[in-house]
Design an enzyme around this catalytic site. Structure first.
Site, mmCIF file in Angstrom:
data_model
loop_
_atom_site.group_PDB
_atom_site.id
_atom_site.type_symbol
_atom_site.label_atom_id
_atom_site.label_comp_id
_atom_site.label_asym_id
_atom_site.label_seq_id
_atom_site.Cartn_x
_atom_site.Cartn_y
_atom_site.Cartn_z
ATOM 1 N N HIS A 142 0.812 -1.221 0.000
ATOM 2 C CA HIS A 142 0.000 0.000 0.000
ATOM 3 C C HIS A 142 0.843 1.269 0.000
ATOM 4 O O HIS A 142 0.329 2.359 0.224
ATOM 5 C CB HIS A 142 -0.962 -0.009 1.191
ATOM 6 C CG HIS A 142 -1.899 -1.169 1.163
ATOM 7 N ND1 HIS A 142 -1.702 -2.294 1.921
ATOM 8 C CD2 HIS A 142 -3.019 -1.401 0.427
ATOM 9 C CE1 HIS A 142 -2.665 -3.169 1.669
ATOM 10 N NE2 HIS A 142 -3.474 -2.653 0.763
ATOM 11 N N GLY A 143 2.148 1.138 -0.199
ATOM 12 C CA GLY A 143 2.993 2.301 -0.396
ATOM 13 C C GLY A 143 3.532 2.993 0.839
ATOM 14 O O GLY A 143 3.943 4.139 0.756
#
Length: 177
Positions: A142-143
């Protein structure tokens, strides 16, 4: 039979009944409580020793403790300086590098290799892996982006990578757990 003897017999019967009830209670509760104790295989994994002598400055390794990844990183003086110059009050989960490492061993950063967002394994410990814009770790799920002190700097993760209990047995061996 006198009144004194009747009281003594009644007391004896009461004490005997309470004693047998107590023994029966222990006999029932002991197996229930003892089955909640950790099994031998779990106790065997409660700690692990890792040789860190081959980790060069700037390198990191992945180890396993309690069936979860652990990152052990030998920070360079530049990485330490970058971590120290970040204002702590600007961080989502404010911690200094000194709070995340042992005194006198500031170059050794040991964290759990599990993103605090949804439990993915971040990149950055292996050779050639993406470290993200802050030079630490990057979670591809999810970064989330962590800095050189494994502190959350960007993305959805709410907290820094967790630092497990550890100690140095010598200059080349660390015991986790």
């Amino acid at each position: 039979m006198t009144d004194g003897e009747g009281v003594r017999r009644r007391d004896f019967i009461n004490i005997a009944a309470v004693t047998f009830a107590g023994i029966g209670g222990v006999a029932v509760l002991y197996p229930l409580i003892s089955q909640m104790a950790p099994s031998a295989d779990v106790l065997a994994e409660s700690s692990t020793e890792i040789d860190i002598s081959s980790i060069q400055p700037g390198q990191a390794i992945k180890a396993v403790w309690r069936k979860q990844p652990v990152f052990i990183r030998n920070l360079t003086p530049v990485e330490i300086a970058e971590a120290d110059k970040v204002p702590v009050d600007s961080l989502r989960d404010p911690q200094t590098l000194g709070e995340r490492t042992k005194e006198g061993k500031k170059n050794w950063l040991i964290t759990m290799g599990v993103c605090t967002h949804l439990g993915c394994v971040p990149l950055g410990a292996g050779e050639g892996e993406t470290r993200g814009e802050f030079g630490g770790y990057f979670c591809p799920c999810h970064g989330s982006v962590y800095d050189t002190a494994a502190r959350i700097r960007k993305g959805p993760a709410p907290k820094n990578l967790e630092v497990p209990e550890y100690s140095f047995n010598s200059d080349t061996v660390v015991k986790i757990g």
